[in-house]
Each structure stands twice: as C-alpha cells, then as structure tokens.
Design a protein around this motif. Structure first.
Motif, PDB file in Angstrom:
ATOM      1  N   PHE A  69       0.836  -1.208   0.000  1.00 41.36           N
ATOM      2  CA  PHE A  69       0.000   0.000   0.000  1.00 41.36           C
ATOM      3  C   PHE A  69       0.866   1.251   0.000  1.00 41.36           C
ATOM      4  CE2 PHE A  69      -1.960   3.406   2.511  1.00 41.36           C
ATOM      5  CZ  PHE A  69      -3.038   3.710   1.687  1.00 41.36           C
ATOM      6  N   ARG A  70       1.855   1.286   0.889  1.00 42.21           N
ATOM      7  CA  ARG A  70       2.710   2.470   0.999  1.00 42.21           C
ATOM      8  C   ARG A  70       3.648   2.612  -0.199  1.00 42.21           C
ATOM      9  NH1 ARG A  70       1.946   4.984   5.771  1.00 42.21           N
ATOM     10  NH2 ARG A  70       1.000   3.771   7.455  1.00 42.21           N
ATOM     11  N   SER A  71       4.008   1.502  -0.847  1.00 40.46           N
ATOM     12  CA  SER A  71       4.820   1.578  -2.062  1.00 40.46           C
ATOM     13  C   SER A  71       4.058   2.300  -3.173  1.00 40.46           C
ATOM     14  CB  SER A  71       5.220   0.186  -2.544  1.00 40.46           C
ATOM     15  OG  SER A  71       6.154  -0.383  -1.668  1.00 40.46           O
ATOM     16  N   VAL A  72       2.778   2.016  -3.283  1.00 40.55           N
ATOM     17  CA  VAL A  72       1.935   2.704  -4.265  1.00 40.55           C
ATOM     18  C   VAL A  72       1.732   4.161  -3.843  1.00 40.55           C
ATOM     19  CG1 VAL A  72      -0.393   2.807  -5.257  1.00 40.55           C
ATOM     20  CG2 VAL A  72       0.776   0.599  -5.030  1.00 40.55           C
ATOM     21  N   LEU A  73       1.513   4.380  -2.565  1.00 43.95           N
ATOM     22  CA  LEU A  73       1.282   5.725  -2.038  1.00 43.95           C
ATOM     23  C   LEU A  73       2.487   6.642  -2.255  1.00 43.95           C
ATOM     24  CD1 LEU A  73      -0.717   7.485  -0.331  1.00 43.95           C
ATOM     25  CD2 LEU A  73       0.528   6.675   1.680  1.00 43.95           C
ATOM     26  N   TYR A  74       3.686   6.135  -1.946  1.00 45.50           N
ATOM     27  CA  TYR A  74       4.903   6.949  -2.027  1.00 45.50           C
ATOM     28  C   TYR A  74       5.681   6.781  -3.335  1.00 45.50           C
ATOM     29  CZ  TYR A  74       4.233   7.366   3.036  1.00 45.50           C
ATOM     30  OH  TYR A  74       3.720   7.599   4.280  1.00 45.50           O
ATOM     31  N   LEU A  75       5.346   5.746  -4.092  1.00 45.50           N
ATOM     32  CA  LEU A  75       6.088   5.419  -5.315  1.00 45.50           C
ATOM     33  C   LEU A  75       7.582   5.244  -5.040  1.00 45.50           C
ATOM     34  CD1 LEU A  75       4.303   7.828  -7.807  1.00 45.50           C
ATOM     35  CD2 LEU A  75       3.861   5.382  -7.433  1.00 45.50           C
ATOM     36  N   ASN A  76       7.877   4.673  -3.865  1.00 48.67           N
ATOM     37  CA  ASN A  76       9.256   4.470  -3.437  1.00 48.67           C
ATOM     38  C   ASN A  76       9.252   3.342  -2.417  1.00 48.67           C
ATOM     39  OD1 ASN A  76      11.598   4.740  -1.656  1.00 48.67           O
ATOM     40  ND2 ASN A  76      12.040   6.626  -2.776  1.00 48.67           N
ATOM     41  N   SER A  77       9.862   2.212  -2.759  1.00 48.67           N
ATOM     42  CA  SER A  77       9.781   1.036  -1.893  1.00 48.67           C
ATOM     43  C   SER A  77      10.529   1.218  -0.576  1.00 48.67           C
ATOM     44  CB  SER A  77      10.289  -0.211  -2.615  1.00 48.67           C
ATOM     45  OG  SER A  77      11.640  -0.054  -2.975  1.00 48.67           O
ATOM     46  N   TYR A  78      11.646   1.946  -0.586  1.00 46.94           N
ATOM     47  CA  TYR A  78      12.379   2.152   0.668  1.00 46.94           C
ATOM     48  C   TYR A  78      11.619   3.093   1.594  1.00 46.94           C
ATOM     49  CZ  TYR A  78      15.996   2.993   4.089  1.00 46.94           C
ATOM     50  OH  TYR A  78      16.686   3.089   5.275  1.00 46.94           O
ATOM     51  N   ARG A  79      11.063   4.146   1.045  1.00 50.94           N
ATOM     52  CA  ARG A  79      10.247   5.056   1.864  1.00 50.94           C
ATOM     53  C   ARG A  79       9.024   4.320   2.410  1.00 50.94           C
ATOM     54  NH1 ARG A  79       7.306  10.597   0.114  1.00 50.94           N
ATOM     55  NH2 ARG A  79       6.737  11.240   2.209  1.00 50.94           N
ATOM     56  N   ALA A  80       8.468   3.422   1.620  1.00 51.28           N
ATOM     57  CA  ALA A  80       7.338   2.609   2.075  1.00 51.28           C
ATOM     58  C   ALA A  80       7.757   1.758   3.270  1.00 51.28           C
ATOM     59  CB  ALA A  80       6.838   1.726   0.934  1.00 51.28           C
ATOM     60  N   TYR A  81       8.917   1.112   3.159  1.00 47.63           N
ATOM     61  CA  TYR A  81       9.443   0.296   4.263  1.00 47.63           C
ATOM     62  C   TYR A  81       9.600   1.134   5.526  1.00 47.63           C
ATOM     63  CZ  TYR A  81      13.304  -1.271   7.185  1.00 47.63           C
ATOM     64  OH  TYR A  81      14.091  -1.576   8.261  1.00 47.63           O
ATOM     65  N   GLN A  82      10.174   2.323   5.390  1.00 46.25           N
ATOM     66  CA  GLN A  82      10.405   3.192   6.549  1.00 46.25           C
ATOM     67  C   GLN A  82       9.112   3.606   7.233  1.00 46.25           C
ATOM     68  OE1 GLN A  82      12.668   6.202   4.398  1.00 46.25           O
ATOM     69  NE2 GLN A  82      14.397   5.781   5.763  1.00 46.25           N
ATOM     70  N   ASN A  83       8.009   3.595   6.504  1.00 47.06           N
ATOM     71  CA  ASN A  83       6.744   4.073   7.043  1.00 47.06           C
ATOM     72  C   ASN A  83       5.763   2.974   7.425  1.00 47.06           C
ATOM     73  OD1 ASN A  83       6.603   7.149   7.034  1.00 47.06           O
ATOM     74  ND2 ASN A  83       7.645   6.643   5.124  1.00 47.06           N
ATOM     75  N   ILE A  84       6.188   1.729   7.364  1.00 50.82           N
ATOM     76  CA  ILE A  84       5.350   0.632   7.866  1.00 50.82           C
ATOM     77  C   ILE A  84       5.203   0.831   9.377  1.00 50.82           C
ATOM     78  CG2 ILE A  84       5.252  -1.872   8.248  1.00 50.82           C
ATOM     79  CD1 ILE A  84       6.879  -2.151   5.625  1.00 50.82           C
ATOM     80  N   SER A  85       4.010   0.700   9.883  1.00 46.01           N
ATOM     81  CA  SER A  85       3.754   0.965  11.308  1.00 46.01           C
ATOM     82  C   SER A  85       4.648   0.133  12.224  1.00 46.01           C
ATOM     83  CB  SER A  85       2.286   0.721  11.645  1.00 46.01           C
ATOM     84  OG  SER A  85       1.894  -0.594  11.295  1.00 46.01           O
ATOM     85  N   PHE A  86       4.919  -1.107  11.877  1.00 44.09           N
ATOM     86  CA  PHE A  86       5.786  -1.959  12.687  1.00 44.09           C
ATOM     87  C   PHE A  86       7.210  -1.387  12.743  1.00 44.09           C
ATOM     88  CE2 PHE A  86       2.738  -5.059  10.764  1.00 44.09           C
ATOM     89  CZ  PHE A  86       2.041  -5.358  11.925  1.00 44.09           C
ATOM     90  N   GLU A  87       7.686  -0.908  11.604  1.00 40.57           N
ATOM     91  CA  GLU A  87       9.029  -0.324  11.549  1.00 40.57           C
ATOM     92  C   GLU A  87       9.083   1.003  12.294  1.00 40.57           C
ATOM     93  OE1 GLU A  87      11.628  -1.856  10.744  1.00 40.57           O
ATOM     94  OE2 GLU A  87      10.774  -3.530   9.642  1.00 40.57           O
TER      95      GLU A  87
END
Length: 109
Positions: A64-82
């Motif tokens: 979801f966040r990869s689509v939202l941010y169009l950036n897989s690393y930024r998506a990883y950084q923003n996963i609630s668990f992380e």
C-alpha cells in the motif's frame, strides 16, 4: 535466539526477525544492543498478532505504501511496525513498558 546468516540480506540490511529467531548478517551484530532491541520489538509484534497475520499485514502495508509513495524504501520506513521499532530501539526498557498493539499508534503518523 540470534542466528548469523550473511547470505540472507539485501543491500544495507543487517537484521531480521523471523519468529522465533533474530537473524543477523555478521557475528558482531549479535552484540549490537540497538539492533537486537529493534528486532525483539518485531518479535513481540509477531507474537501478539499470532505470527502469520503479522507477515500478511507487514507485506500488505508495504505494498500500500509503495503505491502511495512510489518508493519502496520510503514505504518500508513508514510501515507501522518499523516506525514503532525505530522510535523505540534505543530504549532498552521499552518491551517492559510497551502496551499491546502499540504499533497501531504509528499507522497514521
């Protein structure tokens, strides 16, 4: 239990939690208290979500966040668990004071 397995990691990643193990890239990472605490937070998250749902949620939120941010690393950084783990990895006492499902507080931050 902390296990060393260097061929398991991509780029700069050095640690990973796969219930009930913490897997690190190099032997010296076993002594990195911040890294181990970060991974122990993930083990607690996995435990309270009964393991499999944790992984499904993790991947789903990352997609979801990869689509939202169009950036897989930024998506990883923003996963609630992380977000929870990074915010509290320096607090060695965090797991003793952590409330159940604390990662939910990090979903919309």
């Amino acid at each position: 239990m902390v296990v060393v397995f260097r061929h398991f990691f991509y780029k700069n990643y050095v640690g990973l939690s796969l219930w009930p193990f913490i897997i690190v890239k190099e032997n010296h990472h076993k002594k990195d208290t911040v890294l181990i605490n970060h991974e122990r937070i993930h083990l607690k998250q996995q435990q309270e979500l009964f393991i499999l749902p944790f992984y499904l949620w993790y991947v789903g939120e990352w997609l979801f966040r990869s689509v939202l941010y169009l950036n897989s690393y930024r998506a990883y950084q923003n996963i609630s668990f992380e977000r929870e783990a990074y915010a509290n990895e320096h607090n060695a006492d965090y797991l003793n004071t952590r409330k159940r499902f604390a990662f939910l507080n990090y979903i919309f931050r």
